[in-house]
Design a protein around this motif. Structure first.
Motif, mmCIF file in Angstrom:
data_model
loop_
_atom_site.group_PDB
_atom_site.id
_atom_site.type_symbol
_atom_site.label_atom_id
_atom_site.label_comp_id
_atom_site.label_asym_id
_atom_site.label_seq_id
_atom_site.Cartn_x
_atom_site.Cartn_y
_atom_site.Cartn_z
ATOM 1 N N ASN A 129 -16.090 1.414 -8.777
ATOM 2 C CA ASN A 129 -15.218 2.565 -8.985
ATOM 3 C C ASN A 129 -15.257 3.448 -7.735
ATOM 4 O OD1 ASN A 129 -13.596 4.453 -10.432
ATOM 5 N ND2 ASN A 129 -15.425 5.668 -10.821
ATOM 6 N N CYS A 130 -14.869 2.886 -6.599
ATOM 7 C CA CYS A 130 -14.971 3.619 -5.345
ATOM 8 C C CYS A 130 -13.587 3.951 -4.802
ATOM 9 C CB CYS A 130 -15.776 2.837 -4.308
ATOM 10 S SG CYS A 130 -15.021 1.271 -3.794
ATOM 11 N N HIS A 131 -13.549 4.918 -3.899
ATOM 12 C CA HIS A 131 -12.300 5.375 -3.289
ATOM 13 C C HIS A 131 -11.739 4.302 -2.359
ATOM 14 C CE1 HIS A 131 -9.712 7.913 -0.679
ATOM 15 N NE2 HIS A 131 -9.569 8.643 -1.778
ATOM 16 N N LYS A 132 -10.424 4.319 -2.174
ATOM 17 C CA LYS A 132 -9.795 3.308 -1.328
ATOM 18 C C LYS A 132 -10.259 3.397 0.118
ATOM 19 C CE LYS A 132 -5.603 6.114 -0.690
ATOM 20 N NZ LYS A 132 -4.135 6.143 -0.919
ATOM 21 N N ALA A 133 -10.791 4.556 0.523
ATOM 22 C CA ALA A 133 -11.324 4.672 1.883
ATOM 23 C C ALA A 133 -12.466 3.697 2.114
ATOM 24 C CB ALA A 133 -11.796 6.101 2.150
ATOM 25 N N VAL A 134 -13.198 3.373 1.052
ATOM 26 C CA VAL A 134 -14.295 2.408 1.175
ATOM 27 C C VAL A 134 -13.726 1.032 1.496
ATOM 28 C CG1 VAL A 134 -16.251 1.346 -0.013
ATOM 29 C CG2 VAL A 134 -15.712 3.762 -0.410
ATOM 30 N N THR A 135 -12.626 0.677 0.873
ATOM 31 C CA THR A 135 -11.968 -0.592 1.168
ATOM 32 C C THR A 135 -11.511 -0.631 2.623
ATOM 33 O OG1 THR A 135 -11.142 -0.563 -1.107
ATOM 34 C CG2 THR A 135 -10.206 -2.209 0.372
ATOM 35 N N HIS A 136 -10.980 0.479 3.104
ATOM 36 C CA HIS A 136 -10.539 0.542 4.493
ATOM 37 C C HIS A 136 -11.721 0.350 5.444
ATOM 38 C CE1 HIS A 136 -7.019 3.249 2.958
ATOM 39 N NE2 HIS A 136 -6.865 1.972 2.635
#
Length: 491
Positions: A129-136
């Motif tokens: 459940n992490c922010h999309k910035a982590v994916t980036h």
């Protein structure tokens, strides 16, 4: 022509008539729309935390303090004064060893924390459940994620807490992991068990990183900061729940990772010309929070606690309460299950008919961000709307929550993110590789991340309550990706 005959610039190209100026202003489309939005005087239960009010009157006329790096103003990424003293004051307030001011929001803070803690090509244990910035960050740094799925709180699938034992199991699967990243509090206000997670991480010799974007107000309501609870780095958005300006954020540190490392890493993810107005707003918001803002947030926490009880007692809706799980004292999550409206429908009605704008809605909830800038009038408007006679107990049948389908990685996040991609209908997605995060709400937990193989079980999961067979799914062009022996349609 003599020099004296040349028209001065202020009487020629730079001078316009009042009529021309007004015409040009009418063509400033974004500005005019924002003015129209503000003129509606809606009750604003969303970020930024100042709610459109001059909580920090020092920023009413910002042009005079809009500087760049010159003698006397300092350089953000050089650790110069006077910025350093402002950062140290914030570090003291949050019980941290170091604090880095940032103007790229918690996005910049998160990416800086990850890059500073995890080597390029490394492995990161991460709350799914992490922010999309982590994916980036994963795509840019070519990181391998080892996901941990938070347990659902209820039948709606709302993401709850992470089981420390499952973190221990993740360390067993990926002993090379360089750090653990969790989100606390999440969008709904749920707080993780940071002390237990920190103890576990430190036993394995790795830092705990926390996306604490929504926690800037915690000390004012008696909740220790993530650093005080044992985290090593915490990304905090000062604009989300404090009266600082949009994009302002801080990265708090326990000192485990040197401040010089943070200074060197942060510019990779932000502008080389950070706004001094935003930096000043962080400093002012912290000072306000230590002064009159403390009482304002104490009142906010008390009011939200009363609203939760009032909603349960006097409306057809219910509120998420800290009797279920530890919550942000200033976050109001209203549950719509069992009524005649969905969260999305309630959101639309509140906006159109009552002049109330909330932060977020999903199928079963609306989420309201409450801060020290909210007024009794705004709270009364919200309660009056929720009591409206059009809302009643409804025949909605609970949609059974299917078990979360375990994903299978087919290639790296980086490879999937930067590869050629296209959209296909959901019904035709089985066996393909996800190219962009696929996040149904609820539960708001990404079902699939870039590089993970889409199985028939994922399609059935999405059909159960979110997507139709024609919904577009972004998938990777798999040219050059070796096929695996598994029959992915059967996964």
């Amino acid at each position: 022509m003599s020099i004296t005959a040349i028209p001065p610039f202020w009487t020629s190209t730079r001078c316009t008539s009042a009529h021309s100026y007004q015409r040009n202003m009418s063509d400033a489309f974004l500005y005019q729309q924002l003015r129209k939005q503000a003129a509606q005087k809606a009750a604003r239960f969303h970020m930024p935390g100042h709610k459109g009010k001059p909580v920090l009157p020092e920023l009413n006329h910002p042009f005079a303090i809009d500087y760049t790096e010159i003698e006397g103003t300092g350089n953000l990424y050089a650790g110069d004064e006077p910025i350093l003293s402002a950062e140290r004051a914030a570090a003291r307030y949050y019980g941290a060893a170091d604090c880095l001011f940032l103007t790229g929001g918690s996005t910049q803070a998160l990416m800086t924390a990850i890059a500073a803690a995890v080597p390029a090509g490394g492995t990161l244990l991460v709350d799914r459940n992490c922010h999309k910035a982590v994916t980036h960050a994963m795509a840019l740094l070519d990181l391998t994620p080892e996901f941990i799925v938070p347990h659902p709180l209820d039948e709606t699938g709302l993401p709850g807490r992470i089981d420390p034992q499952e973190v221990e199991d993740a360390f067993a699967r990926a002993p090379q992991a360089a750090a653990l990243l969790v989100t606390s509090p999440n969008y709904y206000g749920v707080m993780q068990e940071i002390p237990a997670l920190a103890e576990l991480c430190h036993a394995h010799g790795v830092p705990l990183l926390v996306d604490a974007a929504h926690s800037a107000h915690f000390p004012a309501v008696g909740v220790p900061s993530a650093i005080e609870q044992g985290a090593d780095l915490a990304a905090v958005s000062t604009h989300k729940t404090l009266p600082a300006l949009g994009q302002s954020a801080i990265l708090l540190s326990s000192g485990r990772i040197p401040f010089d490392t943070l200074l060197e890493t942060a510019p990779m993810f932000g502008t080389s010309s950070p706004s001094y107005v935003l930096l000043a707003s962080i400093d002012l918001a912290r000072a306000w929070l230590e002064g009159e803002g403390a009482a304002a947030y104490a009142r906010c926490a008390q009011r939200v606690a009363a609203l939760r009880r009032e909603i349960d007692r006097t409306t057809v809706f219910s509120a998420l309460t800290d009797e279920i799980v530890p919550l942000d004292p200033c976050r109001l999550t209203v549950r719509c299950r069992g009524t005649n409206v969905t969260g999305h429908e309630l959101n639309e009605i509140l906006h159109a008919d009552f002049g109330i704008d909330v932060e977020m809605s999903d199928r079963d909830h609306i989420v309201c961000i409450c801060t020290g800038a909210d007024t009794e009038r705004a709270y009364a408007r919200l309660m009056g709307a929720l009591r409206d006679s059009r809302f009643c107990r409804g025949p909605q049948e609970p949609i059974p929550l299917l078990p979360f389908p375990a994903p299978q990685r087919a290639c790296s996040v980086r490879q999937a993110w930067f590869a050629a991609r296209r959209e296909v209908p959901l019904a035709q997605a089985a066996g393909r590789i996800c190219a962009r995060p696929l996040t149904p709400y609820p539960p708001g937990v990404p079902l699939l991340y870039p590089g993970e193989r889409i199985g028939q079980v994922h399609i059935e999961f999405l059909r159960a309550g979110w997507y139709t067979d024609t919904a577009p799914i972004c998938v990777m062009d798999e040219t050059g990706i070796p096929e695996r022996k598994a029959h992915y349609a059967d996964i």
